[in-house]
Every structure is written in C-alpha cells, then in structure tokens.
Design an enzyme around this catalytic site. Structure first.
Site, PDB file in Angstrom:
ATOM      1  N   CYS A  12     -59.826  48.429  -9.652  1.00  0.00           N
ATOM      2  CA  CYS A  12     -58.949  48.097 -10.780  1.00  0.00           C
ATOM      3  C   CYS A  12     -57.685  48.941 -10.626  1.00  0.00           C
ATOM      4  O   CYS A  12     -57.626  50.071 -11.089  1.00  0.00           O
ATOM      5  CB  CYS A  12     -59.655  48.403 -12.095  1.00  0.00           C
ATOM      6  SG  CYS A  12     -58.660  47.922 -13.525  1.00  0.00           S
ATOM      7  N   ASP A  13     -56.677  48.368  -9.964  1.00  0.00           N
ATOM      8  CA  ASP A  13     -55.535  49.231  -9.645  1.00  0.00           C
ATOM      9  C   ASP A  13     -54.703  49.632 -10.858  1.00  0.00           C
ATOM     10  O   ASP A  13     -54.102  50.696 -10.844  1.00  0.00           O
ATOM     11  CB  ASP A  13     -54.671  48.636  -8.530  1.00  0.00           C
ATOM     12  CG  ASP A  13     -54.349  47.190  -8.728  1.00  0.00           C
ATOM     13  OD1 ASP A  13     -54.694  46.395  -7.850  1.00  0.00           O
ATOM     14  OD2 ASP A  13     -53.750  46.849  -9.756  1.00  0.00           O
TER      15      ASP A  13
END
Lengths: 968, 968
Positions: free
Chosen positions: B488-489
């Site tokens: 989950c950047d």
C-alpha cells in the site's frame, strides 16, 4: 420607460462596437461575438482573474505558488494564461442561467453557455470591477464582479429586473464552475448553515516531505450566497445530465437535484425561483474563492455578508487599492483612446506588474527590473526596494541571477534555470529612470550584500560590478557572449557552445555603460574613464563585425555565422539591434537612415513593428528555440511590443517623434478592434506578426497583459512625448508632439508639486518658449521646485505647416481622396493637374505621354504655388501623380512637414475605371506609360502606401486613421 | 428487409442492456446513456486507447515516454487515464456527424457530440477491435476501429447505408479532435496530395539539452482518408463557430470552410457530400495517429491504402498480435459472463499488462513482478526475461529498487522515487507460479548481475539476498519496517521516521520465505534452516504484537500506536493482514474463524470485499496519504480488487472455495451493470467502496484496467478453482468447485499437452477419483506427461446435498420465495409451519407466542424430515422463521451444505401485509413477539441478508443471483 431608466448605468452609444468612456473608468464592448476573446482583468496582491466578455474566466491565486480555485474539466498542467488562450465549452466560467418558469424559455448571462441571442449586451471593463448588462426575454440582468483587496475572493452582484408589465415566475441560476480538482480527492456539498457550496480537494503529491509543505494550502473552493436558494446542485455530471453545459438537464427540470459530489467533478449551482412583479428588481450577492477550511468560509461569510454595508466597504477597499495605480501624468490630446489609456489603464497595468510581481515568486531579473522602472513613476519606494532586493541577489562577480526570489520559499523555475546574459545591463537603465523621477541620490550609496557574500557594498559598486561582468563576458572581437539567451531568451542556441555572440547584447551593454556615465556626470560621481573607452569599444566592435551594409545583424553563432543578415531567407532582419544601435550611439547618421528605411520596409505593419522578419518557419539549430515558435507569434516575428517600445524610445532619442508615436499608437487597438480582438485597456505582450506570411491572423492580440512594454511606454509618454523629464530634482521640458497634434495639455506630478502644462504649436515662435506661472524662463528647465506648489506652465513650440500629398497613377482616385482629406484637416486643396501647360494637356489628350523634361516646368509651377501657401502658414493637400522619385524629393524641400499617401492600384482595375470616366482629359491609353514611368516609393519613410483597389470609403477611412496616428 | 440484413453483424438481443457473446469475442452494450463511461480498450506495443461507448477516447503512445496525438482542449497535465476519468464536451473523441442534406437533420455517431436520440445503438467491444452500429434518420452507420500492430496508428472503417427507399443527399463528417497541442507552436493544414489533414506542434521545453532529446519525436498528428473529401476544415474555432461541438457552425453550413490552423487549436474534419441511392452503402477508411514528418505520413498512407488489401492485412496482423494473449485454460461453467471472461478477456488483460509493461518505462517493481506472474501462463519466456531484468537491478544488499527501468533512457519517476519495502517478497511468490507452470528449474541457476555490481550470482542467491534483506529490515519485536510504504504505497507516514512497522509486510515476508522453502523442498534445493526459523519468528511476532482479539492490526506507527484495530473509528479493519495471516500460516483455526467473521461483517459488500473500513474521511498523520484519498476510492476503502484477490487466494488455501469464488465473482459486473458502469471485459483496479458511508456511489468502476489483480485472478482460476496446478512437470488435480456448480469442463494446456478435463460432482463417490484416458490413477497427480499428447481426464468429486433455508418473521414472504427457489434448483420444498403441533397452532391462533421450549420438538420434527432427504441425496429448500440462533446451528449439523437467506423486513410493513392476509393461522398480533424473539444473525457467514421490504420479484432476483454466485 423602465428600459431607459436601466440604461443610465451602461448606455450603448449608437453604432459603436467599443466605447471608451471619457473619464478613463470604463471601456465597453457591445457584442459578445465580434471579439469573443476580449475581456478584462482584475487582480490584488493574492490573485489575478481575466474575465472574458462571454463569461469565461482564467484565474490564479498565490499560496505562495500559483494555484486554482476554479479548475478545467480535466487535469490541467500548471501554467499562467496561455497566449491567445483557448476557450471551450467546459472552460472555467461564471454563468447565470435565467429561465422564464412560465414559458420554459432560457438564456444565460453574460453570454455563455447558452449563447442565446440577446436583445442587449454590454461588457464593461472598469478600473476595479467588471460589469455586464444583458437583456433578453424582457428581463434585464446586470452583473458586477470585483475583488476583495485583502484576500483571494471574487465578489459578485447580480441584479435581475422584470421589464415586463406582467407578473412573471423566473428562475435564476448562478453556475460557477469548479471543475476537475484532483484525482486524489474531490467532493462538494451544500452547507445550509453557511448558505454555501463548498468543494474540497487534495491535490496529488507523492513524497512525504511535500505533505508538510501543504499544511496551510487553500484547497477548498467556496461559493457563498447572501440569499437562501430554492435549490442547489454540487455535481457537474448530475447538473449537465445527458445534455451539456449549453442547456443542462438541471436547468430543464423544474428544480435542481440536490446532489452532492463524491469524488465527482464538483460544481456550484444554485436556483432562485422568484415571482417577479412588473418592473420588480431582485438583487443577489455571491462570494467565490479558495479557503483552507469550513471555519474560514464561515468567517468570510460573516465579514462580507454579516452587516449591511460590509460588502460595499470591501468593494471600496478594493477600489482604493486599484486607485494606488494613479500615475504622475494626465494628458489631453483629443485622441480619447490614447488619453484614457495613458491616464488610467496604462498606470494600472504598470502598477499591476510592479505591485504583485506578475504573481510569480521568482520573476525574471530583467522583468523585475523593468517592471520597477515603471513603478518608479507610481510607487517609487516600491521600485527602490525592488532594486535593492535584486542587487542583494547579485553575485560577487557582478553577475545577476536569472530570476529574483521574492518569497522565502521560492526557487528558480522554468526559464530562470537557463543561463542568460543580459540581466546586468538593466540596472543602470532602470535606475536612471528612478533617479530622474526621484532625485534619490542616496540610493547609489546604499549598502547591499551579495548572494554569495553578506559583506555589503554600495549600489554604485554593485552597478559597476555588473558593468564589469558585462565587459568581461566578451570574445576577442569585443562582442558579448550570448550563452543560452539574452533579452530574447528563446534565442538559446546561438551561443550555447560558448562562442556565439549577440549584436544586441553588445550594443545594450554600450548603452548601459553610457547611461551609467550619464548618471555619474549628472551627479558628479567619479567614474573610471575605462567605462567610456569600453562603450566606444563595444560600439566599434559591432560596427566592425555586425553592420551588414543596410542594417545590423542579430549576432554571430558559435560557428561564426552572422545571422539576421541579408542572406538569410528567414530571420533576415531583427528590430532590436537597430533600435539599440541608435540608443548606444553606434549607428552613424547614414547608418540610421539606412536601417530606418529597412525597418519601414521589412518590419512595419498596420498593427505595429515586427520583432523580426520573415518569421522562421522551421528550426534553425544555430539560432534556437525562437525559430521553433509559430511564425508570427511571440519572439518569432510577432509585433512583440516590448521590442517595439525599445524602438520607439530610440526614435525619440534621435528626434523622430512622429515615427516613434506611430509605433506606440499601434500598440492600442482602435479601428481594428475585430482583427486585434482586444479592448484598449492594456497592451498585450504581442500582436500576431508574420504580416506577409499569415495575413489572416496578423494583428491578433495575445491577450497576455504581462509585458515589460508598459514601463517603457509610460516612460516614453512622460519623458518623450510630453517631454517632462525629471533631472536632478528639476523638471526639463522638451516635448516631441506628433505633427498632427496642434497642442497637448498635461497634468504632471513631480517632486511633490503639480505642473499644469499647456504645450501649443504656434507659428508665432521659431523656437520653444516657456512661461511658468506667467513668467518666461530662459532655459527648458524648471528649477527650485517647491513641493506642494502648483505650476502653470505654458509652452509654445514652433508650428510647421503640413503638406499631404495624395499620389498615384491617373484614375487611382487621388483627387477625390485629396479633397476629402483637405476638408478633414481644413487644409488647402491643390490639384496638380491644374498646373499643366496647354501643350501638355493637348499631348495627353492625343495619348502621348509626357517626358521628364516636360514634367520639369509643371513641377516648378506646383512648387511655386505651394511656396506661397507655406509663407501663409497654410497646410495643403496636393493631388498629384508623384511618379518620379526626384520630383517627390523636391516637394520635401519646401519647408513643410511632408507626408505622402500612395494610392496603389492594379493596372487592370484602373483601366476599367478610366474607361468609365469621360470628362477627364487624360486618355486611358496613357495608363500603361504611367505605370512604366512610376518609380514606386522604396525606403521613403514618409510614404504611406495603401491598396486603393478597395472601395473608396474604406480607403479614405484607413488614410484618415493613419494620418491621425502619425503614420507616414 | 434491408434492416434485417444489416443486423446480422451486431444484433441486439431482446431486452438486454449488455450482451456477452458466447464465443468470447464481443461484449455489447445497447444504450449510450445507461452506462455513459463504459468503453473498451485496444493497445499494441506502442500505444493504448480506451474508447468510450459514446465516442470519447483516452489514448497515449510511447516515444519512449507517454505522449498524445489527440489532446485536451487546454494544456493538460501528463497523466495516464484518471480513475473514473471525467468526460466533458470538448474531450478528445472520434465523431461522425451525419446530415441529411435535403432536410438539414443531423445526428452524430456513435452518440456524442450531438447526443441525438437514436433508433438503434450498439457498442461492441471486441478482442481486437471496437465496433458501433447506429441507426437514425433511416440511415445506418457502422463504425470499426482497430490498431496497427506495428505502429501507433488507429485504423477506422465507416459504413453508411441509406435505409430508405428513396434517393437521398447525405453529408458525412468524420470529426477527429486534435485539441490544444502546445502553446509554443501548433498548426494544421489539409494536404491534397496525401488526402490528409496534418497537425504540427512543438511541445514546450526550456533547456537546450532537452532539444537534442527531442529529435525523433512524433509531434505531428495525421488524419488520412482513403476517399477524397468534398471539403475539410482544420481549425476547431472556425469549425465550431459561434455554436459548440454539439452542433457546430461547420455542420450547419452547406460546406465546410477550408481554413487551416495557424497557432490555433487544430481539428481534423472532413465532409463527404454523397448522393445515396435507395439502400446504397458507402465505405470510408481513415487512419489517425502520430508521425515525425510529412514523409512518414506519406509512407503510412501508401502502406495502408496503397494496395487493395493492405488495410485488411494490417487488420489481420493486429488480430494476430492480440491472439497471442490466448491462455492455457478454457472453462465451461455455464456462467457465461465468467466463462467468456476467463477464456478470453482475462488473458487479454493479463497479456496487455505483461507485454507492454503498462506502457510505462519504469514499472513499479511489485507490479512488474506480479504482471509477469500472469505472463507465466501466457508467455513464460517473457516472464522469465522479466524476472531476470528485475533481478539485474537488485542491489547487492538484496534490496530491490522501487521501479524497474525497462528502457535505456528511462528514469524512476513519481511513486518510484519514494522508498518502499515490499518489492523483495514478490520474487519467490511470482517465481513459484512460473516454476509451477514451466518446471524451468534452470532459471534458479541462471547467473545475473546487480545494479551496483556486475559480478553475477545465481537467481537462487538473488532470491535469498532479497529474503535476507527482508529479514534484516525488522525492529526488535521482529516486525518489518514499513518506511514510506509497503504494497500500500500511500500508507506513507506509518513509518517514515524509521520506526513504524507493517503487520502485512511481516506476514507477507513470512509467506515469501515459506514459499521459497516450498520451492526448495520441491526441487530438493539445499536451504539454510534459518529461513524456516525466521518464518516462524515473523508469524510469532505478528501474533504477539498485532492480533487484536478478533482480527489483525495493519501495523504499528512510528509512535508505537497500533492501527487497523477495534478502537479506530476509521480504518478499523484492513483486509490484507487477514488474508496474509491465512497465507503465512500465522492465523490459528480459531483466529481464522474470527477474522473471517469480521471480514464478512465489516468489509463485505454486494460489489466485493473492501480493502479497509470504515474508509478514512480525514488525514491521519500517522498513517499517511491513503487517508487523504476520497473515502471509498482507491486504497482508502474501495473494493480494491488486488487486495480482494489476495483474500480469495488465501481462502482457497484453506479450502474456503465458496467464499473465495464469491469474492472473485464480484469482480465482474453482472446484473449490476448500471451501478458499476462497466462492461465485463476487464477487471478494474477498484470498484467504489465505502458501502455504508456513500451508498450512492458504491460499486462504481474506476474504469482503470491497469491492475495486478488479473494475474492472481488467473492463478486462482487455474490453480484453485480448476485446480490444475503444474508441479515439477506433473499436473496436480485438486479442484475447488463452488457448491452450486454441478460440474466444470476445462481445457488446459500444460507442458505442451492438452488436457480435456471434466470435473463432475457425484454422489457416487466419497472422495475424488480421476480417470486419465480411460484409466484410473491413484494419486491426484498426472505424471510423465508427453508433450503433444491429448489427455482426457474425468474427475469425480463427492457431491454434497444443499440445504437452503429461507428465514424471516411471519409475513416476510419466505414461503413464496422458498417455493420459487426450490423450483429453480429442483430441490425439495419444505414448509416448517407444516410441522407445528396442533397445540401450537391453536396457541398462535389465539395470539399467544410460542416459547423456546415449545419450539424444541417442532425443530426436531423438521430435522428428522431433512435427515431423510439428506440420506436420499436430495437438495432442500426450507421456509422457516429461524428466529433463534441455536436452532439455526442445529440445521447446520445435518450434513448438508447449508445456506441461509434472511428476509429482513420492517415491522410496520409486515404488519400491513399480515393484516391483508386472512387464510393464515398466524395472527398479526403475534408479530411484535416475533420481533422480540428474533436473534438477528450476526457473524454467521452462511447467512445472506436481504432487505425484503422491496417488491418480491426484485427480492427473488437478488437471491437467485447471489445463490448462483456462491454468496452465503
């Protein structure tokens, strides 16, 4: 009846497209379609908006980087307005739909998006507001927008009046587009407690450090109403539905759907369903702008709508802000467009640029300095501080940076990251204007540090370091290296390898040095004699390497190729080196004559003087990016007004006031509004050039009002035309009135005093005389000025009679035109044909052409007649074929100010015309011989050539306009 | 008559909005307004275009950076498509106006810009083309667009047919928007010798070094026609005139004005004035795309239009290109949308991502690896090369870069400049799938260098370095540092100070290590025992620090705050840690039970499983950017399909095939087309979530087809549902069919052979039996596979009878529904009320509620009856109030596969209904007592709850659909 009442505010003069009010407060446009891109701009310290006459808007606000609160319908690149900005259906705008609920008929004000044909339209650009008055469906709509002076807020007033005698149900829908705010987060909702629509976004970013820089960003857009709406909608898609913005489903329906925006394109639409009595008028007010949070929106609502008069108070505040742009000169020339521009719109534009630094955080150094040249007349303290700010960012080497950082968080961007070479030279030039106006000698002794060293030196030392840097940055020929650009920044490949040089930069350096010498001389500042020597050296180097025989080249490339020379098919001649060779003193009298003729021939157009010609149509790799711009736009051969005003300034310096005035006058639209597409409320950075390459588009305004032109235009008006120049605290008087002006009234503020100056041309004087408060003074210098005192100054300057010669082959219409012109000016009309000998008449009747020998006595007789009129101080209009150049020269020697109008016609057309004319003694058969005899004027600067194949009324119109502007 | 002929190509099935053809070649949409954002995409190695069903288009081509040839009407930011891309009036598009010259009537095909109501509309997305068929004004228009396979070129065919019996004059105007190309230079003209409109621009740049990088840029846009037009126009403003794109002045006029574009917004419009005989059909072809110069345009014209068949040949070439996407599996489940998707559209999307690397030059490492997980099934050589390319950019420390540079001129951009922590773990996971499919053990011994060291090591060593890096990047608790993001950047502020940790990353590291151990075990590769210990350590650390009692947290912040926990009001539960705790083996059976119940309750929606809930509505500074995304979009609580497919995969791993299938099936639009707004031709990266927060928008497709979801979806189909997994060259058979599938036919290519597999549920077997080419095999492994051989495989798996219980208070409609469901499934219908004792019936008739004691024997009787049916292998549908949880549990113990449908009704509504019903012995007065007695199902995963206040037909429809999908 009611209509007439309403008309009092914005009243359409008969048959005009554009009206310039005589108080300089408003310029009005009466069609939404003839000049669709025309508009007006408002600004304050926090924002700028260009309102297009049709309802579109381009705006930005600063936080501190430029930001939007009304966005495009897509993810737009971050830019300022584009030149010739393109509008389209879903372009950001502020619209008002008006629906007759009884009939379902709809129109929109001001014009977009429905584009319904209106019964009345007026767009009215004011100094501190924009207004519209619209009539359709027997409903009157007036709209006013102004700005807050203390924040980024648009303040709107809407008045709707039922002009009918019956009761009507009307729905009013303000539609303020918000647009595609962000792909990361966008939404909007109606807040009943605030009576506002608030849209929220988070604009995309990636790195965590960016997050912290965004804490106080205003990423909300609010639309606050003073009146509770019947309904509302915040969702563009829902509002438009299966239709589009020209007639949205939301307007078709009885009531707006109250739908919010959830990661959907937000919009601000409200609906007011109102029953109007006959002649009833309803008023609404709205606020539109950016905010950080809802709390702020609430505060804004209270501040502007909380008490009865606070909205009006804020309006007044903004008016006061704009009034600060009032300048030190008011002129009355009788040319209303020019007068209102100079007295009101010009200082407003100068102040806009200087006060908010073009709404950038890193203005280019050259722009920053020149904008503050202009501010020297309006807000000299601001200018002073700017010069010091700029100098504090100078390097110890003397080099100036490419941009000046005026905000602590700013960094150099875009063009400011590319090395340029001209920044230093603007220092003495701009500071001279400041010193003229203020006599603030202390500035030169002020101590200022450096970008790379806090140790301070005086401004004088800073300036000399700058000059030393310029002197040092030259090649073995003594020419100045151009690196990746000089004033012309896209000329980036002439010298990027480190060898190419700029003719202009060399000349401009010489001029800068000379200016500095002048300053030092004026103020008895000791100056190293090397500077004078260097200035001479620079000019000599240019004359040795850059004079092409008829004009100066633009430079010499890295590969030692001269460009801007006769051999070039494109970019053959550039305006700047010519202008600055005049300013620097490099050009001899002979050279000046030659280069002026070439400018006239190659660069002059009805819309102004082109910066270069022919404009480039393809990349020239040893010149650079300028050649990649579209032909006739921007630096690639447009009428780039900044270059043109340099040219005008140089012309004034050599007493060519008429020519200079012509160049300046063409910077304002006048009878060519439709082609230029702009109102005379600002000077744009360019009008399209490539006049011979792309005539369809020539003259079109860029609509961009960020341009260094205006500072120089103001200087030219003050110091050259009016000639009321400050000098060491005195006021010098040396006006240069265009020939066609009989007089000039000027109100000049200077040194805390007011000078009421009347400059009158008089045949009673042979040289300028000056009366100050009733007493003659012997020099042209008003000394010992006492602040707060009023001075009445009467200046008489020698009048010269004018001779206007309307020339062309037989049948071209010269007699008719000449008669009309003579009536216009109240000049004597003289018909050359009346002086022919009987023999000549008979010859011609037989179809035998005259020889030059036979023409001799004829010319002499005409000259004798004119001589008599000259002695009587009469102006004359002469209708005369003017075939031979040598005869034309004779007329120039008579003492008059002489101007020629050459009616250029097509042989076939004239032949037709002559055949239809029987009374005249001249035979159509002689026509061919006339065309043979005709020596077409070439390089004769006082000849105005016009295509006379057009209808005569049009020809006459153009001639009158051009004579009025001082066109040769 | 003629109409019927035309209809053969694209034939509208009755009453359908969407039609999925049975050969998987086309998906059709029959309304231009119901799903306005729906479209289809085409791509090749050089470009991608998403064609919207209404005529809009979003495209880019690579040179090597993404570029445009059809631009927005303003200066657009450079981006890929935006999620839920916003269309607007002047959006880039390809339109065809059709005008009846005799009447002046106009419509446009496909729908925009006139939006005229049409007699027929069909948008048909094909594997390798997009087609439309439109009818209006008794004119039929068919449109086809495909791409070249060898260049960035759109190939268009237009057929227009006069359906009338009379001769008609028709004007046909293709209008291909070009848009605002550049503020620096833009123009366009018609070139008669090429029969083409060519628009030219130079896109803005500043620095001289950029110039040289631009030499071969394609900055021209061409529109070439095969037929000479009657007229043309290249100027958008001139074309639109004072109208707008919905009905331009150019269309209103008899003929187009032949005006070029000179630094004006270019457009490509042609006009064909044509006299049509009755039923006459005219064909036109066009090419649209970018070019470097006019010469190239000429070459393109010759190549495509030069000879008779070359256009068709190029079409075929593109078809062959797309056919390469054919995958190793074809299924026949009877669920047509699913079958066509899996057999055709899914491998096409997998191939698109893998073959062109998402048309970027620096794909994110995690995307690149997972896309090639998918490519392992379609083009294993490509996948192999990609793994090697990725590893060659690994650092010696084992760390993988954030993006993989796949073009020599590329650099890491955007998100790839922000440090992420998960890249390493994808190596063993993706390579395992590759090895399963290929048995290419040699890959592990292949020598590959490093980004910072050319010395090569084996892939095996690279992988272990990657694992070592993961093991090293942990805190003292043994949890993995998250830095500025994991998978989950935008979760970028949990650990940017260097202390925050990720539960998911820790679990995923454990899973990656276990996967590597499995690989090594499979191939008898020696492996350091530390890895197994570390995997256990990682799982233990998570169980110690991240188990909240009901589910796993998402991580612990820099400031030691656990998040994704019960105390959080927003972001209370995240899907990923739960799925990966299952995969990694961290979750015990008890934990699994708990967390699955929580997912069901908090994250499940009719459109799929949300990634987190409740979605954030404001910034949470210790979580980061994800919380700033709009609620329910992207990573902030949408149905983020990539996370959902991880969840499905984990469910398969624990035998929860029904649940897993449900998650997968919801990734395809079906009966909810309008709400999703997308056709079942691709899986989007997300459907809107925030199901409870924003129900209006929940389910809406992002329309973005770049997503790692599809590789995993494909893997789940092949390895889990069909269960035909490669293993060391053998084929394992372990299918997990959803309960409601009686059988599954599969065609599986593996190891060069074809396996025709019939999987059938049978009550004749108590465990799986497999026949290969007629012979039973004893294990579930087909060994000694001979390439080129065909295998007929018959698999029998034990069938389980199903019990569907329709429950709810009296009057909720359960009997009616149950009867209908029983008919649908051919199950036995059982009415619980039939088992009441006489006493009970009398009591109820008197209005006295039953007690739990009285209910006991009643339940027992029902159970006895069901038991008998179970022994007979009968499926049953039971109509039964189901008030008490304990009784429901009893039914679950009977041996059936049990599913409940809870008809949830409003007390008031039901009361009304009961009053209207007289025959039933149950008194309306008892209703209140039933509501008291009702223990609403909570955490019972097999209960499907439905709002039964809706009309019964709708309730039934939803139930049938959900039962079909395997919904509990």
């Amino acid at each position: 009846m009611i209509k007439n009442k309403r008309l009092s505010a914005m009243n359409k003069p008969k048959d005009e497209l554009v009206y310039v009010d005589k108080k300089g407060q408003r310029v009005e446009l009466y069609s939404p379609t003839e000049m669709p891109e025309a508009g007006g701009f408002l600004w304050n310290k926090y924002m700028m908006v260009q309102f297009n006459c049709r309802g579109y808007a381009v705006g930005q606000f600063m936080q501190p980087e430029p930001s939007k609160y009304a966005y495009a319908p897509n993810l737009e690149a971050k830019t300022f307005m584009q030149p010739e900005h393109a509008y389209y259906a879903n372009h950001p705008g502020r619209f008002f739909y008006i629906k007759d609920d009884d009939t379902g008929e709809v129109f929109s004000a001001p014009f977009e998006p429905t584009k319904t044909s209106l019964d009345y339209f007026c767009f009215s650009a004011g100094q501190n507001d924009i207004k519209w008055r619209i009539e359709a469906l027997n409903i009157e709509v007036t709209i006013m927008v102004t700005l807050s002076d203390s924040d980024a807020i648009e303040m709107w007033e809407l008045n709707v009046t039922n002009l009918d005698n019956k009761v009507r149900n009307i729905s009013i829908y303000p539609y303020f587009t918000i647009g595609y705010m962000s792909w990361m987060n966008q939404s909007a909702d109606f807040f009943p407690e605030l009576n506002a629509i608030i849209a929220t976004c988070i604009s995309p970013y990636q790195k965590v450090e960016e997050y912290f820089a965004r804490h106080n960003l205003k990423e909300k857009t609010f639309f606050i109403a003073d009146t509770v709406p019947t309904s509302w909608c915040c969702n563009q898609k829902v509002f438009e539905g299966n239709s589009d913005v020209s007639f949205p489903d939301g307007i078709k329906a009885y009531a707006l759907k109250q739908i919010n925006s959830l990661y959907e394109v937000p919009a601000a639409v409200m609906q007011y369903q109102q029953c109007f009595q006959p002649e009833q008028r309803m008023n609404y007010r709205f606020l539109f702008g950016p905010a950080s949070n809802d709390q702020q929106v609430s505060e804004i609502k209270n501040r502007y709508f909380g008490k009865t008069l606070c909205f009006d108070q804020e309006k007044n505040n903004y008016q006061h802000y704009v009034m600060q742009s009032s300048g030190p000169i008011k002129i009355d020339t009788g040319d209303n467009i020019l007068d209102q521009f100079v007295n009101h719109w010009l200082p407003r534009q100068v102040f806009y640029l200087g006060d908010v630094n073009r709404l950038t955080t890193d203005p280019q150094t050259r722009n920053y300095l020149q904008d503050n040249l202009g501010m020297s007349y309006i807000a000299p303290n601001t200018a002073r501080q700017a010069f010091i700010t700029a100098l504090s960012q100078q390097y110890q080497t003397g080099e100036m940076p490419d941009g000046i950082l005026i905000h602590p968080d700013a960094s150099l961007k875009y063009i400011n990251q590319v090395p340029h070479t001209d920044h230093c030279l603007w220092l003495p030039i701009c500071i001279q204007a400041y010193l003229n106006e203020t006599n603030d000698l202390a500035l030169l002794d002020q101590l200022v540090g450096f970008a790379d060293n806090p140790n301070k030196q005086t401004v004088k030392q800073h300036i000399e370091l700058a000059l030393d840097w310029l002197i040092g940055a030259r090649d073995e020929r003594g020419l100045s290296y151009i690196a990746q650009g000089d004033w012309c920044d896209p000329m980036n490949m002439v010298g990027y390898k480190g060898r190419g040089v700029s003719t202009w930069l060399t000349l401009a350096s010489a001029y800068a040095i000379n200016t500095w010498i002048d300053i030092c001389n004026d103020y008895q500042i000791e100056i190293n004699s090397k500077y004078r020597a260097f200035a001479i050296q620079l000019n000599q180097a240019v004359n040795t390497h850059c004079w092409g025989g008829e004009w100066y080249s633009r430079g010499i490339t890295d590969d030692n190729v001269s460009f801007g020379v006769a051999d070039d098919k494109e970019g053959r001649i550039f305006l700047n080196p010519q202008s600055w060779a005049i300013l620097s003193g490099a050009a001899s009298t002979e050279q000046k004559g030659k280069l002026l003729a070439q400018i006239k021939q190659q660069l002059d157009t009805p819309f102004g003087t082109m910066m270069l010609a022919p404009s480039y149509t393809k990349m020239r790799e040893d010149v650079g990016r300028v050649t990649q711009k579209f032909s006739g736009t921007a630096e690639n051969g447009s009428i780039y007004n900044h270059a043109a005003i340099f040219y005008a300034y140089s012309l004034f310096k050599i007493g060519e006031g008429d020519k200079a005035f012509e160049v300046m006058r063409k910077m304002l639209p006048d009878d060519d509004f439709i082609q230029r597409g702009q109102l005379p409320t600002f000077i744009p950075n360019y009008y399209r050039g490539a006049y011979y390459q792309h005539p369809r588009t020539a003259g079109r305004s860029s609509q961009l009002f960020n341009t260094g032109t205006v500072s120089w235009f103001y200087r030219c008006v003050i110091e050259c035309i009016a000639g009321l120049v400050g000098h060491k605290g005195d006021l010098l008087i040396k006006p240069q009135l265009p020939t066609h002006w009989p007089k000039l009234s000027v109100n000049r503020k200077f040194n805390g005093s007011i000078f009421e100056v009347e400059i009158t041309k008089s045949k009673q004087v042979s040289q300028q005389t000056i009366q100050v408060n009733g007493s003659y003074i012997t020099s042209n210098r008003i000394t010992n000025i006492v602040a707060g005192k009023n001075y009445l100054v009467k200046v008489l300057i020698p009048a010269q009679s004018e001779l206007i010669i309307i020339m062309g082959v037989s049948g071209c219409g010269k007699s008719t035109i000449a008669k009309q012109v003579s009536q216009q000016y109240n000049y004597k009309y003289i018909e050359a044909d009346d002086f022919h000998s009987k023999d000549s008449i008979e010859m011609m009747a037989k179809g035998i052409p005259l020889t030059d020998v036979q023409r001799g006595p004829w010319i002499d007789k005409i000259c004798a007649c004119l001589q008599k009129e000259f002695m009587k101080d009469n102006g004359c209009v002469l209708a005369y074929s003017g075939l031979r150049a040598e005869h034309r020269e004779k007329f120039r020697q008579l003492g008059f100010v002489t101007r020629f109008v050459f009616l250029d016609v097509d042989e076939k057309q004239i032949s037709k015309r002559l055949k239809a004319r029987n009374s005249h003694f001249f035979k159509a058969d002689l026509l061919a011989s006339q065309f043979v005899a005709l020596q077409r004027p070439k390089g004769e600067l006082d000849v105005y050539q016009i295509d006379a194949n057009q209808p005569q009324a049009s020809v006459l119109g153009q001639i009158v306009t051009h004579l009025k502007k001082g066109d040769a």
